[in-house]
Design a protein around this motif. Structure first.
Motif, PDB file in Angstrom:
ATOM      1  N   GLU A   1       0.855  -1.189   0.000  1.00  0.00           N
ATOM      2  CA  GLU A   1       0.000   0.000   0.000  1.00  0.00           C
ATOM      3  C   GLU A   1       0.888   1.235   0.000  1.00  0.00           C
ATOM      4  OE1 GLU A   1      -3.354   2.225   2.800  1.00  0.00           O
ATOM      5  OE2 GLU A   1      -2.861   0.112   3.127  1.00  0.00           O
ATOM      6  N   ASP A   2       0.639   2.088  -0.975  1.00  0.00           N
ATOM      7  CA  ASP A   2       1.455   3.300  -1.097  1.00  0.00           C
ATOM      8  C   ASP A   2       1.062   4.291  -0.013  1.00  0.00           C
ATOM      9  OD1 ASP A   2       3.469   4.700  -2.155  1.00  0.00           O
ATOM     10  OD2 ASP A   2       2.526   5.119  -4.092  1.00  0.00           O
ATOM     11  N   ASP A   3       2.104   4.884   0.616  1.00  0.00           N
ATOM     12  CA  ASP A   3       1.890   5.836   1.699  1.00  0.00           C
ATOM     13  C   ASP A   3       2.760   7.055   1.402  1.00  0.00           C
ATOM     14  OD1 ASP A   3       2.590   7.092   4.423  1.00  0.00           O
ATOM     15  OD2 ASP A   3       0.963   5.710   4.945  1.00  0.00           O
ATOM     16  N   PRO A   4       2.294   8.271   1.701  1.00  0.00           N
ATOM     17  CA  PRO A   4       3.127   9.454   1.441  1.00  0.00           C
ATOM     18  C   PRO A   4       4.487   9.394   2.126  1.00  0.00           C
ATOM     19  CG  PRO A   4       0.872  10.108   1.959  1.00  0.00           C
ATOM     20  CD  PRO A   4       0.969   8.646   2.228  1.00  0.00           C
ATOM     21  N   LEU A   5       4.588   8.751   3.257  1.00  0.00           N
ATOM     22  CA  LEU A   5       5.837   8.717   4.008  1.00  0.00           C
ATOM     23  C   LEU A   5       6.640   7.441   3.767  1.00  0.00           C
ATOM     24  CD1 LEU A   5       4.539  10.135   7.418  1.00  0.00           C
ATOM     25  CD2 LEU A   5       5.628  11.387   5.530  1.00  0.00           C
ATOM     26  N   LYS A   6       5.954   6.343   3.501  1.00  0.00           N
ATOM     27  CA  LYS A   6       6.639   5.061   3.310  1.00  0.00           C
ATOM     28  C   LYS A   6       5.692   4.124   2.570  1.00  0.00           C
ATOM     29  CE  LYS A   6       5.016   3.139   7.685  1.00  0.00           C
ATOM     30  NZ  LYS A   6       5.349   2.374   8.895  1.00  0.00           N
ATOM     31  N   TYR A   7       6.133   2.875   2.395  1.00  0.00           N
ATOM     32  CA  TYR A   7       5.216   1.885   1.835  1.00  0.00           C
ATOM     33  C   TYR A   7       4.925   0.839   2.908  1.00  0.00           C
ATOM     34  CZ  TYR A   7       8.978  -1.550   1.292  1.00  0.00           C
ATOM     35  OH  TYR A   7       9.994  -2.432   1.523  1.00  0.00           O
ATOM     36  N   ASP A   8       3.679   0.372   2.933  1.00  0.00           N
ATOM     37  CA  ASP A   8       3.268  -0.644   3.880  1.00  0.00           C
ATOM     38  C   ASP A   8       3.034  -1.951   3.137  1.00  0.00           C
ATOM     39  OD1 ASP A   8       3.030   0.777   6.485  1.00  0.00           O
ATOM     40  OD2 ASP A   8       1.674   2.035   5.298  1.00  0.00           O
ATOM     41  N   THR A   9       3.364  -3.023   3.797  1.00  0.00           N
ATOM     42  CA  THR A   9       3.308  -4.336   3.158  1.00  0.00           C
ATOM     43  C   THR A   9       2.082  -5.115   3.606  1.00  0.00           C
ATOM     44  OG1 THR A   9       5.725  -4.391   3.149  1.00  0.00           O
ATOM     45  CG2 THR A   9       4.584  -6.472   2.767  1.00  0.00           C
ATOM     46  N   PHE A  10       1.288  -5.537   2.634  1.00  0.00           N
ATOM     47  CA  PHE A  10       0.243  -6.510   2.931  1.00  0.00           C
ATOM     48  C   PHE A  10       0.880  -7.886   3.104  1.00  0.00           C
ATOM     49  CE2 PHE A  10      -2.472  -3.255   1.013  1.00  0.00           C
ATOM     50  CZ  PHE A  10      -3.580  -3.299   1.838  1.00  0.00           C
ATOM     51  N   ASP A  11       1.757  -8.227   2.159  1.00  0.00           N
ATOM     52  CA  ASP A  11       2.445  -9.524   2.230  1.00  0.00           C
ATOM     53  C   ASP A  11       3.544  -9.562   1.171  1.00  0.00           C
ATOM     54  OD1 ASP A  11       3.075 -12.053   3.051  1.00  0.00           O
ATOM     55  OD2 ASP A  11       1.502 -13.049   1.889  1.00  0.00           O
ATOM     56  N   GLU A  12       4.608 -10.304   1.481  1.00  0.00           N
ATOM     57  CA  GLU A  12       5.696 -10.574   0.539  1.00  0.00           C
ATOM     58  C   GLU A  12       5.944 -12.074   0.536  1.00  0.00           C
ATOM     59  OE1 GLU A  12       8.846  -6.839   0.188  1.00  0.00           O
ATOM     60  OE2 GLU A  12       9.236  -8.477   1.590  1.00  0.00           O
ATOM     61  N   TRP A  13       6.204 -12.642  -0.643  1.00  0.00           N
ATOM     62  CA  TRP A  13       6.434 -14.083  -0.721  1.00  0.00           C
ATOM     63  C   TRP A  13       7.178 -14.414  -2.012  1.00  0.00           C
ATOM     64  CZ3 TRP A  13       2.026 -11.662  -2.162  1.00  0.00           C
ATOM     65  CH2 TRP A  13       1.448 -11.999  -3.392  1.00  0.00           C
ATOM     66  N   GLU A  14       7.615 -15.684  -2.092  1.00  0.00           N
ATOM     67  CA  GLU A  14       8.252 -16.194  -3.302  1.00  0.00           C
ATOM     68  C   GLU A  14       7.164 -16.716  -4.239  1.00  0.00           C
ATOM     69  OE1 GLU A  14      11.491 -16.259  -4.197  1.00  0.00           O
ATOM     70  OE2 GLU A  14      12.046 -15.148  -2.389  1.00  0.00           O
ATOM     71  N   LEU A  15       7.028 -16.062  -5.378  1.00  0.00           N
ATOM     72  CA  LEU A  15       6.039 -16.480  -6.369  1.00  0.00           C
ATOM     73  C   LEU A  15       6.721 -17.429  -7.350  1.00  0.00           C
ATOM     74  CD1 LEU A  15       3.152 -16.136  -7.491  1.00  0.00           C
ATOM     75  CD2 LEU A  15       4.026 -14.247  -8.879  1.00  0.00           C
ATOM     76  N   CYS A  16       6.251 -18.670  -7.417  1.00  0.00           N
ATOM     77  CA  CYS A  16       6.889 -19.711  -8.223  1.00  0.00           C
ATOM     78  C   CYS A  16       5.875 -20.342  -9.180  1.00  0.00           C
ATOM     79  CB  CYS A  16       7.474 -20.805  -7.337  1.00  0.00           C
ATOM     80  SG  CYS A  16       8.623 -20.209  -6.075  1.00  0.00           S
ATOM     81  N   PRO A  17       6.340 -20.847 -10.327  1.00  0.00           N
ATOM     82  CA  PRO A  17       5.438 -21.559 -11.244  1.00  0.00           C
ATOM     83  C   PRO A  17       4.796 -22.785 -10.594  1.00  0.00           C
ATOM     84  CG  PRO A  17       7.473 -20.982 -12.366  1.00  0.00           C
ATOM     85  CD  PRO A  17       7.678 -20.663 -10.921  1.00  0.00           C
ATOM     86  N   SER A  18       5.514 -23.410  -9.657  1.00  0.00           N
ATOM     87  CA  SER A  18       4.988 -24.614  -9.007  1.00  0.00           C
ATOM     88  C   SER A  18       3.849 -24.303  -8.045  1.00  0.00           C
ATOM     89  CB  SER A  18       6.109 -25.331  -8.248  1.00  0.00           C
ATOM     90  OG  SER A  18       6.684 -24.485  -7.273  1.00  0.00           O
ATOM     91  N   ASP A  19       3.607 -23.012  -7.758  1.00  0.00           N
ATOM     92  CA  ASP A  19       2.487 -22.644  -6.886  1.00  0.00           C
ATOM     93  C   ASP A  19       1.139 -22.853  -7.573  1.00  0.00           C
ATOM     94  OD1 ASP A  19       4.132 -21.856  -4.789  1.00  0.00           O
ATOM     95  OD2 ASP A  19       4.348 -19.832  -5.567  1.00  0.00           O
TER      96      ASP A  19
END
Length: 225
Positions: free
Chosen positions: A102-120
Motif C-alpha cells: 500500500e502506497d503511503d506518502p511517508l513510506k510503503y506498507d506491506t500486505f504480504d511478501e512471498w516467493e512467487l513460483c510456477p509450481s504454486d
C-alpha cells in the motif's frame, strides 16, 4: 575420394543440436504471464486516506497499481485484459520475490511478501494467496502448468521443500562428461604404459647387448691366456 560437407550444413546441425538440448529443459524457453483474477483487502495501513493505493510489485520490477482496489471487504474481479495486466512474467521454473503493498506518502506498507513460483499454480493455472486479516487474492498463470504445477503454499509461509533430484537431461550430460573424462584418462594411461614398456624393452635389449660384450671380452682374455 572423400566428400567434403559444406560448413553451412554443420552450422545448421549445430544449431539443431543446441535447440534440442536446451528445449529438453522444461521452462528454459517458455515465459508465463501472471495475471490477477480477484482480490479482497480486509484493512488499510494509511490512517489519513479512506481510499488506499494498492499495488503489486516483484523485486527489481516496476509497480503495478491496482486502480480499482479502493475499499475494504469488497471482492474485485478482473478478466486479465486490463491495461495494467499482466502483473509479471515467470520464466522457466524460476521464482520471484513479489508482494502486495500500500502506497503511503511517508513510506510503503506491506500486505504480504512471498516467493512467487510456477509450481504454486494448480494444473488449471490458478493460485490463491491468503494473508490473515490483510487480503486474499487469486492469480492466474495458464502457462505455468506446462512446467509442472504443485500444491499452493499455506498463507504467510515460505516454501518448505525444495524440488528434489535433477532433470534427466542434466544427469545424462553429467554421465557423458564422466565417461569422457574416464575415456581420456584410460587413453593417457594406456599411452603411458606403452611408453614405459618400450623403455623397459630398450633397457633390456641394451643390457643384453652389454652382457654379450662382456662375455666376448672374457672369452677373448681366456684365449689370450
Amino acid at each position: 575420394m572423400s566428400i567434403r560437407i559444406p560448413s553451412a550444413s554443420w552450422d545448421f546441425r549445430g544449431f539443431l543440436l543446441f535447440f534440442i538440448f536446451f528445449s529438453s529443459f522444461p521452462g528454459t524457453i517458455l515465459t508465463q504471464e501472471v495475471t490477477l483474477d480477484s482480490i479482497r483487502i480486509f484493512t488499510t495501513h494509511d490512517w489519513f486516506s479512506t481510499k488506499p493505493t494498492v499495488y503489486f510489485q516483484c523485486k527489481g520490477e516496476n509497480k503495478t497499481v491496482l486502480p480499482d482496489v479502493k475499499r475494504t471487504n469488497v471482492s474485485y474481479s478482473f478478466n486479465g485484459e486490463e491495461s495494467w495486466q499482466p502483473l509479471t512474467e515467470l520464466k522457466g521454473t524460476k521464482c520471484k520475490r513479489c508482494g502486495i503493498y500500500e502506497d503511503d506518502p511517508l513510506k510503503y506498507d506491506t500486505f504480504d511478501e512471498w516467493e512467487l513460483c510456477p509450481s504454486d499454480f494448480t494444473p488449471d493455472g490458478s493460485y490463491k494467496r491468503v494473508k490473515e486479516k490483510e487480503f486474499n487474492a487469486t492469480f492466474l498463470c495458464h502457462g505455468c502448468s506446462q512446467v509442472g504445477a504443485g500444491s499452493n503454499k499455506q498463507s504467510g509461509t515460505e516454501k518448505e521443500e525444495e524440488k528434489g533430484g535433477m532433470h534427466p537431461a542434466i544427469v545424462i550430460l553429467i554421465v557423458v562428461l564422466i565417461l569422457g573424462v574416464v575415456a581420456v584418462g584410460l587413453l593417457v594411461g594406456y599411452k603411458y604404459w606403452r611408453k614405459k614398456k618400450r623403455q623397459q624393452e630398450q633397457a633390456r635389449f641394451l643390457k643384453l647387448f652389454e652382457d654379450g660384450d662382456e662375455i666376448e671380452d672374457e672369452l677373448g682374455l681366456e684365449n689370450t691366456i
